[in-house]
Design a protein around this motif. Structure first.
Motif, PDB file in Angstrom:
ATOM      1  N   ASP A 141       0.860  -1.187   0.000  1.00  0.00           N
ATOM      2  CA  ASP A 141       0.000   0.000   0.000  1.00  0.00           C
ATOM      3  C   ASP A 141       0.890   1.229   0.000  1.00  0.00           C
ATOM      4  OD1 ASP A 141      -1.746   2.075   0.434  1.00  0.00           O
ATOM      5  OD2 ASP A 141      -2.495   1.328   2.352  1.00  0.00           O
ATOM      6  N   ILE A 142       0.970   1.919  -1.133  1.00  0.00           N
ATOM      7  CA  ILE A 142       1.910   3.039  -1.220  1.00  0.00           C
ATOM      8  C   ILE A 142       1.437   4.300  -0.504  1.00  0.00           C
ATOM      9  CG2 ILE A 142       2.989   2.188  -3.310  1.00  0.00           C
ATOM     10  CD1 ILE A 142       1.608   4.626  -4.736  1.00  0.00           C
ATOM     11  N   HIS A 143       0.317   4.209   0.198  1.00  0.00           N
ATOM     12  CA  HIS A 143      -0.054   5.329   1.065  1.00  0.00           C
ATOM     13  C   HIS A 143       0.879   5.382   2.275  1.00  0.00           C
ATOM     14  CE1 HIS A 143      -3.923   5.063  -1.136  1.00  0.00           C
ATOM     15  NE2 HIS A 143      -3.861   6.373  -1.006  1.00  0.00           N
ATOM     16  N   GLN A 144       1.602   4.287   2.504  1.00  0.00           N
ATOM     17  CA  GLN A 144       2.499   4.188   3.655  1.00  0.00           C
ATOM     18  C   GLN A 144       3.947   4.400   3.200  1.00  0.00           C
ATOM     19  OE1 GLN A 144       1.030   3.839   6.606  1.00  0.00           O
ATOM     20  NE2 GLN A 144      -0.912   3.669   5.518  1.00  0.00           N
ATOM     21  N   PRO A 145       4.632   5.426   3.730  1.00  0.00           N
ATOM     22  CA  PRO A 145       6.036   5.636   3.343  1.00  0.00           C
ATOM     23  C   PRO A 145       6.906   4.402   3.562  1.00  0.00           C
ATOM     24  CG  PRO A 145       5.218   7.566   4.487  1.00  0.00           C
ATOM     25  CD  PRO A 145       4.144   6.499   4.600  1.00  0.00           C
ATOM     26  N   SER A 146       6.613   3.612   4.586  1.00  0.00           N
ATOM     27  CA  SER A 146       7.415   2.404   4.822  1.00  0.00           C
ATOM     28  C   SER A 146       7.225   1.400   3.690  1.00  0.00           C
ATOM     29  CB  SER A 146       7.053   1.770   6.168  1.00  0.00           C
ATOM     30  OG  SER A 146       5.679   1.402   6.191  1.00  0.00           O
ATOM     31  N   ASP A 147       6.021   1.334   3.121  1.00  0.00           N
ATOM     32  CA  ASP A 147       5.794   0.442   1.989  1.00  0.00           C
ATOM     33  C   ASP A 147       6.517   0.940   0.743  1.00  0.00           C
ATOM     34  OD1 ASP A 147       4.243  -1.108   3.637  1.00  0.00           O
ATOM     35  OD2 ASP A 147       2.478  -1.099   2.341  1.00  0.00           O
ATOM     36  N   ILE A 148       6.571   2.257   0.558  1.00  0.00           N
ATOM     37  CA  ILE A 148       7.322   2.816  -0.577  1.00  0.00           C
ATOM     38  C   ILE A 148       8.795   2.467  -0.423  1.00  0.00           C
ATOM     39  CG2 ILE A 148       8.048   4.924  -1.762  1.00  0.00           C
ATOM     40  CD1 ILE A 148       5.314   6.120  -0.942  1.00  0.00           C
ATOM     41  N   ALA A 149       9.326   2.611   0.781  1.00  0.00           N
ATOM     42  CA  ALA A 149      10.731   2.273   1.029  1.00  0.00           C
ATOM     43  C   ALA A 149      10.985   0.806   0.716  1.00  0.00           C
ATOM     44  CB  ALA A 149      11.107   2.590   2.475  1.00  0.00           C
ATOM     45  N   ALA A 150      10.065  -0.070   1.124  1.00  0.00           N
ATOM     46  CA  ALA A 150      10.224  -1.499   0.855  1.00  0.00           C
ATOM     47  C   ALA A 150      10.157  -1.787  -0.648  1.00  0.00           C
ATOM     48  CB  ALA A 150       9.148  -2.294   1.599  1.00  0.00           C
ATOM     49  N   LEU A 151       9.288  -1.076  -1.370  1.00  0.00           N
ATOM     50  CA  LEU A 151       9.203  -1.258  -2.821  1.00  0.00           C
ATOM     51  C   LEU A 151      10.498  -0.858  -3.504  1.00  0.00           C
ATOM     52  CD1 LEU A 151       5.679   0.084  -3.833  1.00  0.00           C
ATOM     53  CD2 LEU A 151       6.463  -2.277  -3.731  1.00  0.00           C
ATOM     54  N   VAL A 152      11.035   0.284  -3.104  1.00  0.00           N
ATOM     55  CA  VAL A 152      12.291   0.766  -3.697  1.00  0.00           C
ATOM     56  C   VAL A 152      13.401  -0.250  -3.438  1.00  0.00           C
ATOM     57  CG1 VAL A 152      14.067   2.551  -3.540  1.00  0.00           C
ATOM     58  CG2 VAL A 152      11.647   3.207  -3.643  1.00  0.00           C
ATOM     59  N   THR A 153      13.486  -0.721  -2.211  1.00  0.00           N
ATOM     60  CA  THR A 153      14.509  -1.711  -1.864  1.00  0.00           C
ATOM     61  C   THR A 153      14.321  -2.998  -2.659  1.00  0.00           C
ATOM     62  OG1 THR A 153      14.758  -0.783   0.353  1.00  0.00           O
ATOM     63  CG2 THR A 153      15.495  -3.049   0.037  1.00  0.00           C
ATOM     64  N   SER A 154      13.091  -3.514  -2.716  1.00  0.00           N
ATOM     65  CA  SER A 154      12.826  -4.749  -3.458  1.00  0.00           C
ATOM     66  C   SER A 154      13.150  -4.599  -4.936  1.00  0.00           C
ATOM     67  CB  SER A 154      11.353  -5.159  -3.320  1.00  0.00           C
ATOM     68  OG  SER A 154      11.083  -5.569  -2.022  1.00  0.00           O
ATOM     69  N   ALA A 155      12.710  -3.504  -5.521  1.00  0.00           N
ATOM     70  CA  ALA A 155      12.964  -3.284  -6.951  1.00  0.00           C
ATOM     71  C   ALA A 155      14.458  -3.236  -7.223  1.00  0.00           C
ATOM     72  CB  ALA A 155      12.288  -2.003  -7.423  1.00  0.00           C
ATOM     73  N   GLU A 156      15.190  -2.482  -6.411  1.00  0.00           N
ATOM     74  CA  GLU A 156      16.627  -2.346  -6.648  1.00  0.00           C
ATOM     75  C   GLU A 156      17.361  -3.667  -6.407  1.00  0.00           C
ATOM     76  OE1 GLU A 156      17.652   1.201  -4.414  1.00  0.00           O
ATOM     77  OE2 GLU A 156      17.069   2.460  -6.120  1.00  0.00           O
ATOM     78  N   GLN A 157      16.925  -4.473  -5.437  1.00  0.00           N
ATOM     79  CA  GLN A 157      17.560  -5.772  -5.185  1.00  0.00           C
ATOM     80  C   GLN A 157      17.317  -6.756  -6.322  1.00  0.00           C
ATOM     81  OE1 GLN A 157      15.955  -7.004  -1.410  1.00  0.00           O
ATOM     82  NE2 GLN A 157      17.603  -6.045  -0.249  1.00  0.00           N
ATOM     83  N   HIS A 158      16.101  -6.780  -6.855  1.00  0.00           N
ATOM     84  CA  HIS A 158      15.731  -7.780  -7.855  1.00  0.00           C
ATOM     85  C   HIS A 158      15.931  -7.320  -9.297  1.00  0.00           C
ATOM     86  CE1 HIS A 158      14.030 -10.518  -4.906  1.00  0.00           C
ATOM     87  NE2 HIS A 158      13.426  -9.485  -4.355  1.00  0.00           N
ATOM     88  N   LEU A 159      15.821  -6.008  -9.539  1.00  0.00           N
ATOM     89  CA  LEU A 159      15.790  -5.520 -10.917  1.00  0.00           C
ATOM     90  C   LEU A 159      16.847  -4.476 -11.247  1.00  0.00           C
ATOM     91  CD1 LEU A 159      11.904  -5.082 -11.043  1.00  0.00           C
ATOM     92  CD2 LEU A 159      13.225  -7.020 -11.923  1.00  0.00           C
ATOM     93  N   GLY A 160      17.396  -3.837 -10.242  1.00  0.00           N
ATOM     94  CA  GLY A 160      18.349  -2.755 -10.472  1.00  0.00           C
ATOM     95  C   GLY A 160      17.718  -1.405 -10.190  1.00  0.00           C
TER      96      GLY A 160
END
Length: 139
Positions: A63-82
């Motif tokens: 849920d991107i209404h939550q800054p912590s979820d945005i942080a997790a998305l950024v981390t996941s994307a960068e770990q898996h995709l660059g």
């Protein structure tokens, strides 16, 4: 906007749909997609359907209404995709895309991303729902 060779995060809001944008980005030559949907299993199922050589697709419940979820998305994307190039917010009233290369670059990337994402969310949520969301966040 150039999509070929780009890593794209697609964050779906309640009432939005990530299927169309995901298929368009993949067809346009994206080199990776991270799909985030607040409904459990939806992003994961779509990711499994679209994943292919040359364009890996990762799906997560978020849920991107939550800054912590945005942080997790950024981390996941960068770990898996660059490195993320584009961030698409898909809501009930359409889509908005934030190109990360347009951010100033002199601050923490996550902090820089929060303001344009907040604006994008506001643009794709119907006005009456936006007011209810703001009231809920204040309470």
């Amino acid at each position: 906007m150039r999509v070929a060779g780009q890593v794209v995060v697609i964050a779906v809001l309640d009432g939005g749909d990530g299927d169309g944008p995901a298929r368009r980005f993949a067809a346009a030559g994206a080199t990776g997609l991270l799909l985030a949907d607040p409904r459990p299993g939806v992003a994961e199922d779509l990711a499994a359907a679209l994943d292919r050589p040359g364009c890996p697709v990762v799906g997560v419940s978020s849920d991107i209404h939550q800054p912590s979820d945005i942080a997790a998305l950024v981390t996941s994307a960068e770990q898996h995709l660059g490195r993320i190039d584009l961030f698409c917010v898909a809501g009930p009233d359409g889509e908005r895309i934030v190109a990360l290369d347009e951010l100033p670059g002199d601050l923490d990337r996550l902090a820089e991303l929060l303001d344009p994402l907040s604006t994008a969310i506001g643009e794709v949520v119907p006005p009456q729902r936006a007011v209810l969301t703001e009231v809920a966040e204040v309470a």
